[in-house]
Every structure is written in structure tokens, then in C-alpha cells.
Design an enzyme around this catalytic site. Structure first.
Site, PDB file in Angstrom:
ATOM      1  N   GLY A  42      43.856  37.850  42.930  1.00 27.68           N
ATOM      2  CA  GLY A  42      44.400  36.693  41.715  1.00 27.68           C
ATOM      3  C   GLY A  42      45.281  36.255  42.611  1.00 27.68           C
ATOM      4  O   GLY A  42      46.192  35.242  41.506  1.00 27.68           O
ATOM      5  N   GLU A  93      51.831  39.900  39.465  1.00 24.87           N
ATOM      6  CA  GLU A  93      50.335  39.879  39.060  1.00 24.87           C
ATOM      7  C   GLU A  93      50.070  38.515  38.425  1.00 24.87           C
ATOM      8  O   GLU A  93      50.613  38.121  38.211  1.00 24.87           O
ATOM      9  CB  GLU A  93      50.351  41.385  37.630  1.00 24.87           C
ATOM     10  N   ASP A  94      48.891  38.456  38.418  1.00 23.14           N
ATOM     11  CA  ASP A  94      48.014  37.723  37.536  1.00 23.14           C
ATOM     12  C   ASP A  94      47.745  37.696  36.498  1.00 23.14           C
ATOM     13  O   ASP A  94      47.910  37.022  35.272  1.00 23.14           O
ATOM     14  CB  ASP A  94      46.212  37.621  38.228  1.00 23.14           C
ATOM     15  N   ASP A  97      45.748  43.812  31.718  1.00 15.91           N
ATOM     16  CA  ASP A  97      44.512  43.656  30.585  1.00 15.91           C
ATOM     17  C   ASP A  97      44.933  45.235  29.934  1.00 15.91           C
ATOM     18  O   ASP A  97      45.702  45.121  28.729  1.00 15.91           O
ATOM     19  CB  ASP A  97      43.219  44.086  31.727  1.00 15.91           C
ATOM     20  N   PHE A 146      37.307  37.282  28.359  1.00 17.68           N
ATOM     21  CA  PHE A 146      37.328  37.009  29.775  1.00 17.68           C
ATOM     22  C   PHE A 146      37.685  35.663  30.756  1.00 17.68           C
ATOM     23  O   PHE A 146      37.696  34.478  29.525  1.00 17.68           O
ATOM     24  CB  PHE A 146      36.124  37.326  30.210  1.00 17.68           C
TER      25      PHE A 146
HETATM   26  P1  IMP Z   1      43.654  46.149  34.296  1.00 19.62           P
HETATM   27  O1  IMP Z   1      43.872  47.337  35.211  1.00 19.62           O
HETATM   28  O2  IMP Z   1      42.654  46.895  33.581  1.00 19.62           O
HETATM   29  O3  IMP Z   1      45.468  46.352  33.317  1.00 19.62           O
HETATM   30  O4  IMP Z   1      43.222  45.012  35.489  1.00 19.62           O
HETATM   31  C1  IMP Z   1      43.825  44.036  35.904  1.00 19.62           C
HETATM   32  C2  IMP Z   1      42.925  43.898  36.472  1.00 19.62           C
HETATM   33  O5  IMP Z   1      42.016  43.410  35.780  1.00 19.62           O
HETATM   34  C3  IMP Z   1      43.531  42.385  37.348  1.00 19.62           C
HETATM   35  O6  IMP Z   1      43.819  42.516  38.450  1.00 19.62           O
HETATM   36  C4  IMP Z   1      42.465  41.052  37.080  1.00 19.62           C
HETATM   37  O7  IMP Z   1      42.091  41.593  38.759  1.00 19.62           O
HETATM   38  C5  IMP Z   1      41.355  42.091  36.340  1.00 19.62           C
HETATM   39  N1  IMP Z   1      41.167  40.793  35.009  1.00 19.62           N
HETATM   40  C6  IMP Z   1      41.464  41.308  33.885  1.00 19.62           C
HETATM   41  N2  IMP Z   1      41.327  40.389  32.939  1.00 19.62           N
HETATM   42  C7  IMP Z   1      40.754  39.831  33.988  1.00 19.62           C
HETATM   43  C8  IMP Z   1      39.957  38.485  33.070  1.00 19.62           C
HETATM   44  O8  IMP Z   1      39.823  37.936  32.003  1.00 19.62           O
HETATM   45  N3  IMP Z   1      39.465  37.542  34.376  1.00 19.62           N
HETATM   46  C9  IMP Z   1      39.642  38.525  35.259  1.00 19.62           C
HETATM   47  N4  IMP Z   1      40.062  39.549  36.250  1.00 19.62           N
HETATM   48  C10 IMP Z   1      40.593  40.244  34.771  1.00 19.62           C
END
Ligand code: IMP
Length: 197
Positions: A42, A93-94, A97, A146
């Protein structure tokens, strides 16, 4: 009928904010020769634009994660080529979440004894946070929709959209299939803002 998708961060807004982030990072890391470590896949558009906004020497590397389970458990599928020991590491990081991925990753990287370890994330989904994670640089705070585009995918698709789009109705988006990216690119060419209908 509900709007299936909506642009939340435009190409212009991305360029402006990334220029600001690059300037801040260049100032903070002047003479430190940091390693920017992009988290694939990402991060690709973001890190490509970010490094060109950093007017100070630095190196770039990448790692790729494999996710398993539902609790943000990850393992490193492809590691950095550069040793991070004693280096000033800035993780790129992109999106953050829940924070579970980033917290696991920070623990993994801390073991390698970098001189410093910080994170820049383009997007911060603040309301979704489960684990508190330090985020030294952030592009935009966003809600809990999302998102797609500018590196963010759904089933490996839509990373190529020039801006960031929120999915308001996933079922309708799937029905639209190819017409969604086509409409996005058409709007970029003719400047129309009518496509999120
Ligand atoms: P976390 O572990 O929940 O913080 O998620 C991180 C990863 O989930 C990111 O690096 C993304 O790859 C994916 N992600 C979280 N939210 C989105 C979204 O809205 N669209 C696409 N990918 C997401």
C-alpha cells in the site's frame, strides 16, 4: 440512492500535504541519513512521492507483511535488504486503522536496535484505533469508512486511483466494476466533480 463512492482526499490535497511532510522530515532528519522503510504494497505511491519531497540524503527499503488471523497478526514475508541496526528508521505506512499491524511491526523492528524508530502514515483512521501506537508524522485524520486508491486496495484492486476514495456502498461498487476506475480517471481529465453520485 446512496452514493457508492466519494472522493475524500484529492490528488492536489495529497501533493500539498506530502510536500509538507517531506519538508518536516528533511528538517528533523538532517545529517542523520535515515532509512525510510516502506510497508508493501500500500505504501508504493505514497513513498514514491514522499522521498521526492525530502531534500536531504536518505536511503529507502521495503518490507512485505503476511497477515493471518483477525487480530492484526503479521509476519514478515519479505525483509529489508539494509541492516537497520544503529540506523534512524522511519517506517512508511499507507494507513493506520486498528493500530494492531503497526504495533506488531514496531515491536519487530525495535528488536533490531535501530538508533531511532518513528512512523509516518498517510492516513490515520482515528475512530477505529484498538491499540495506541505512536505516530510521529501523519498526513490526514479520517473517519471509519473503507478507503480505496493511492495505494489502498480492495482485493488487490484500485491501488492506481490518483486520489483517496471512500466506499459508501460496497455492493453497488462491485456491481459497477470497471466503470468505477473509469469514472475516476475521466473526472481527473475533465475536472468534473460529478462522479460521486
Ligand atoms: P490495522 O492493523 O487495523 O491498523 O490495519 C492496517 C492495514 O489494514 C493497512 O496497512 C491496510 O493494508 C489495511 N487497511 C486498513 N484500512 C483500510 C482501508 O480503508 N482500505 C484499504 N486497506 C485498509
Amino acid at each position: 440512492m446512496k452514493t457508492p463512492y466519494l472522493e475524500v482526499v484529492s490528488e492536489d490535497a495529497l501533493a500539498k500535504r506530502i510536500a509538507e511532510l517531506g519538508e518536516a522530515i528533511a528538517t528533523d532528519y538532517a545529517d542523520l541519513n535515515p532509512v525510510l522503510v516502506g510497508v508493501l504494497k500500500g505504501c508504493v505511491p505514497f513513498i514514491a512521492d514522499l522521498i521526492r519531497a525530502i531534500d536531504e540524503p536518505h536511503e529507502v527499503d521495503f518490507l512485505l507483511l503476511t497477515r493471518f488471523g483477525t487480530k492484526g497478526r503479521v509476519s514478515v514475508a519479505m525483509d529489508t535488504a539494509i541492516s537497520l541496526e544503529g540506523r534512524h528508521v522511519l517506517l512508511v505506512e499507507d494507513i493506520v486503522d486498528t493500530g494492531l499491524t503497526l504495533s506488531t511491526l514496531l515491536r519487530n523492528l525495535a528488536v533490531r536496535q535501530p538508533a531511532s524508530l518513528k512512523t509516518v502514515a498517510l492516513l490515520d483512521k482515528v475512530p477505529r484505533r484498538i491499540v495506541e501506537v505512536p505516530l510521529e508524522y501523519r498526513g490526514f485524520e479520517i473517519g471509519d469508512e473503507f478507503l480505496l486508491g493511492y495505494g489502498l486496495d480492495w482485493n488487490g484492486r484500485y491501488r492506481n486511483l490518483p486520489g483517496v476514495w471512500a466506499v459508501m456502498d460496497m455492493e453497488r461498487l462491485q456491481d459497477l466494476d470497471e466503470s468505477f476506475p473509469e469514472a475516476v480517471f475521466a473526472s481527473t481529465v475533465d475536472g468534473s466533480s460529478e462522479i460521486a453520485r
